[in-house]
Design a protein around this motif. Structure first.
Motif, PDB file in Angstrom:
ATOM      1  N   ALA A  56      36.842  26.351  47.214  1.00 56.37           N
ATOM      2  CA  ALA A  56      36.300  27.604  46.622  1.00 56.37           C
ATOM      3  C   ALA A  56      37.220  28.188  45.659  1.00 56.37           C
ATOM      4  CB  ALA A  56      35.883  28.783  47.690  1.00 56.37           C
ATOM      5  N   MET A  57      38.557  28.557  46.086  1.00 58.24           N
ATOM      6  CA  MET A  57      39.417  29.155  44.920  1.00 58.24           C
ATOM      7  C   MET A  57      39.687  28.325  43.597  1.00 58.24           C
ATOM      8  SD  MET A  57      40.345  32.177  46.243  1.00 58.24           S
ATOM      9  CE  MET A  57      42.083  32.592  45.766  1.00 58.24           C
ATOM     10  N   LEU A  58      39.755  26.892  43.911  1.00 58.48           N
ATOM     11  CA  LEU A  58      39.937  26.028  42.789  1.00 58.48           C
ATOM     12  C   LEU A  58      38.882  26.238  41.760  1.00 58.48           C
ATOM     13  CD1 LEU A  58      42.202  23.211  44.462  1.00 58.48           C
ATOM     14  CD2 LEU A  58      42.854  24.845  42.765  1.00 58.48           C
ATOM     15  N   ARG A  59      37.615  26.173  42.288  1.00 60.62           N
ATOM     16  CA  ARG A  59      36.403  26.237  41.722  1.00 60.62           C
ATOM     17  C   ARG A  59      36.109  27.746  40.948  1.00 60.62           C
ATOM     18  NH1 ARG A  59      31.263  24.894  44.081  1.00 60.62           N
ATOM     19  NH2 ARG A  59      32.032  25.055  46.216  1.00 60.62           N
ATOM     20  N   LEU A  60      36.826  28.667  41.946  1.00 59.73           N
ATOM     21  CA  LEU A  60      36.729  29.982  40.974  1.00 59.73           C
ATOM     22  C   LEU A  60      37.597  30.152  39.889  1.00 59.73           C
ATOM     23  CD1 LEU A  60      36.601  32.296  44.078  1.00 59.73           C
ATOM     24  CD2 LEU A  60      34.901  32.423  42.068  1.00 59.73           C
ATOM     25  N   GLU A  61      38.732  29.418  40.022  1.00 62.51           N
ATOM     26  CA  GLU A  61      39.686  29.171  38.980  1.00 62.51           C
ATOM     27  C   GLU A  61      39.077  28.602  37.748  1.00 62.51           C
ATOM     28  OE1 GLU A  61      44.293  28.480  39.049  1.00 62.51           O
ATOM     29  OE2 GLU A  61      42.907  26.520  38.898  1.00 62.51           O
ATOM     30  N   GLU A  62      38.380  27.600  38.033  1.00 64.27           N
ATOM     31  CA  GLU A  62      37.957  26.796  36.844  1.00 64.27           C
ATOM     32  C   GLU A  62      36.692  27.665  36.153  1.00 64.27           C
ATOM     33  OE1 GLU A  62      36.968  23.757  34.325  1.00 64.27           O
ATOM     34  OE2 GLU A  62      38.733  24.021  35.283  1.00 64.27           O
ATOM     35  N   ALA A  63      35.770  28.442  37.058  1.00 67.54           N
ATOM     36  CA  ALA A  63      34.874  29.071  36.332  1.00 67.54           C
ATOM     37  C   ALA A  63      35.060  30.514  35.690  1.00 67.54           C
ATOM     38  CB  ALA A  63      33.706  29.422  37.630  1.00 67.54           C
ATOM     39  N   ILE A  64      36.203  31.153  36.028  1.00 63.27           N
ATOM     40  CA  ILE A  64      36.135  32.649  35.759  1.00 63.27           C
ATOM     41  C   ILE A  64      37.719  32.754  35.389  1.00 63.27           C
ATOM     42  CG2 ILE A  64      34.276  33.493  36.676  1.00 63.27           C
ATOM     43  CD1 ILE A  64      36.080  34.780  38.988  1.00 63.27           C
ATOM     44  N   GLY A  65      38.560  31.800  35.560  1.00 63.94           N
ATOM     45  CA  GLY A  65      39.830  31.895  35.168  1.00 63.94           C
ATOM     46  C   GLY A  65      40.702  32.715  36.137  1.00 63.94           C
ATOM     47  N   TYR A  66      40.233  32.720  37.319  1.00 63.90           N
ATOM     48  CA  TYR A  66      41.050  33.714  38.233  1.00 63.90           C
ATOM     49  C   TYR A  66      42.094  33.026  38.653  1.00 63.90           C
ATOM     50  CZ  TYR A  66      41.584  36.547  42.430  1.00 63.90           C
ATOM     51  OH  TYR A  66      42.064  37.629  43.397  1.00 63.90           O
ATOM     52  N   GLN A  67      43.216  33.774  38.712  1.00 67.38           N
ATOM     53  CA  GLN A  67      44.616  33.421  38.983  1.00 67.38           C
ATOM     54  C   GLN A  67      44.950  33.308  40.477  1.00 67.38           C
ATOM     55  OE1 GLN A  67      46.860  32.367  36.443  1.00 67.38           O
ATOM     56  NE2 GLN A  67      45.012  32.383  35.568  1.00 67.38           N
ATOM     57  N   ILE A  68      44.873  32.339  41.035  1.00 66.26           N
ATOM     58  CA  ILE A  68      45.311  31.976  42.541  1.00 66.26           C
ATOM     59  C   ILE A  68      46.880  32.413  42.784  1.00 66.26           C
ATOM     60  CG2 ILE A  68      45.331  30.440  44.604  1.00 66.26           C
ATOM     61  CD1 ILE A  68      43.322  28.597  42.922  1.00 66.26           C
ATOM     62  N   PRO A  69      47.115  33.261  43.639  1.00 67.08           N
ATOM     63  CA  PRO A  69      48.672  33.382  43.828  1.00 67.08           C
ATOM     64  C   PRO A  69      49.224  32.025  44.281  1.00 67.08           C
ATOM     65  CG  PRO A  69      47.051  35.364  44.682  1.00 67.08           C
ATOM     66  CD  PRO A  69      46.259  34.138  44.421  1.00 67.08           C
ATOM     67  N   PRO A  70      50.316  31.793  43.405  1.00 70.22           N
ATOM     68  CA  PRO A  70      50.922  30.644  43.824  1.00 70.22           C
ATOM     69  C   PRO A  70      51.601  30.547  45.195  1.00 70.22           C
ATOM     70  CG  PRO A  70      51.912  31.620  41.642  1.00 70.22           C
ATOM     71  CD  PRO A  70      51.059  32.426  42.283  1.00 70.22           C
ATOM     72  N   GLU A  71      52.150  31.699  45.862  1.00 73.71           N
ATOM     73  CA  GLU A  71      52.608  31.467  47.070  1.00 73.71           C
ATOM     74  C   GLU A  71      51.445  31.111  48.239  1.00 73.71           C
ATOM     75  OE1 GLU A  71      51.650  35.579  46.442  1.00 73.71           O
ATOM     76  OE2 GLU A  71      52.260  34.043  45.363  1.00 73.71           O
ATOM     77  N   LEU A  72      50.176  31.597  47.832  1.00 69.13           N
ATOM     78  CA  LEU A  72      48.966  31.240  48.734  1.00 69.13           C
ATOM     79  C   LEU A  72      48.693  29.967  48.615  1.00 69.13           C
ATOM     80  CD1 LEU A  72      47.038  34.681  48.873  1.00 69.13           C
ATOM     81  CD2 LEU A  72      48.815  33.887  50.377  1.00 69.13           C
TER      82      LEU A  72
END
Length: 250
Positions: A55-71
């Motif tokens: 989910a998070m990787l697809r959100l990043e691709e779709a809207i540019g959401y920045q995933i916290p690197p530590e998480l």
């Protein structure tokens, strides 16, 4: 913009779904009672590891959401640990201090989706290699009729051949139905032909036993777990579109 805002809120919710006192494993579910009191339940957490990464990787691709690197780093560690077994399948690691292991094949879909997302959006060589090992294992552990040879699983024996595992012996939407869409995605990302062989094996079974030709609900199928049933339908459609087989599309 409202849709993007909703997706950003969903991403933030996923960040907060990781338990800081449980090695940042994801909570299993949120329970709300009739008085609208809520509590989070912490068990079967590795089922949601694959979901989180996908989910998070697809959100990043779709809207540019920045995933916290530590998480992302800790979730990658959890992903590696759940595949670190002789079966090369996503299981709760035996000996984990936070979650009790048990035999289940319900998480095959989530595990493969995580590997697909890591391969597609991160270019992860480990994810591709692990996905290939997973598919080879699934091919050897499943029969042409889509049933599983439980006794061939190393994890099955290490848990003392649990009775709960019997629910996974025969084909069901809750394990080899719901994974069809993930098999199609992994094939599209990597070109692994075993993914299509397995998708064909499972789709053939579920086209015959889970759905009706006219599209009406098959009440005699094993469709009690709603989103597994819907995942199976989506998998059948994606497989039909990929292979241009009209019987699945129609």
């Amino acid at each position: 913009m409202e849709l993007v805002r909703s997706m950003e809120m969903a991403a933030r919710n996923l960040e907060l779904s990781l338990c800081p006192t449980g090695d940042y494993l994801p909570y299993h579910k949120l329970h709300i009672d009739r008085q609208y009191r809520a509590k989070v339940l912490f068990y079967d957490c590795y089922h949601n590891v694959g979901r989180w990464l996908d989910a998070m990787l697809r959100l990043e691709e779709a809207i540019g959401y920045q995933i916290p690197p530590e998480l992302e780093s800790v979730m990658l560690r959890h992903a590696r640990s759940m595949f670190d077994n002789p079966d090369h399948l996503p299981f709760t690691p035996i000996g984990n201090n936070h979650v009790e292991p048990y035999f289940e094949l319900h998480s095959l879909r989530e595990g493969l989706m995580a590997l697909n997302a890591l391969a597609k959006y991160r270019g992860s060589r480990w994810a591709v290699q692990q996905g290939n090992r997973m598919l080879e294992s699934m091919m050897s552990l499943s029969r042409p009729d889509s049933s599983w040879t439980l006794e061939a699983f190393d994890y099955y024996h290490k848990l003392g051949t649990p009775e709960t595992a019997e629910a996974y012996r025969q084909p069901n939407v809750s394990h080899n139905g719901r994974i069809i869409e993930a098999l199609v995605w992994f094939y599209e990302t990597t070109g692994n032909s075993i993914a299509i062989e397995l998708a064909d094996r499972f789709a053939t079974y579920h086209l015959e036993h889970t759905v009706h030709n006219d599209g009406t609900f098959n009440s005699e199928s094993d469709s009690g777990h709603t989103h597994s049933y819907l995942n199976t339908l989506r998998g059948l459609l994606l497989f039909g579109q990929l292979t241009n087989q009209r019987q699945y599309i129609e």
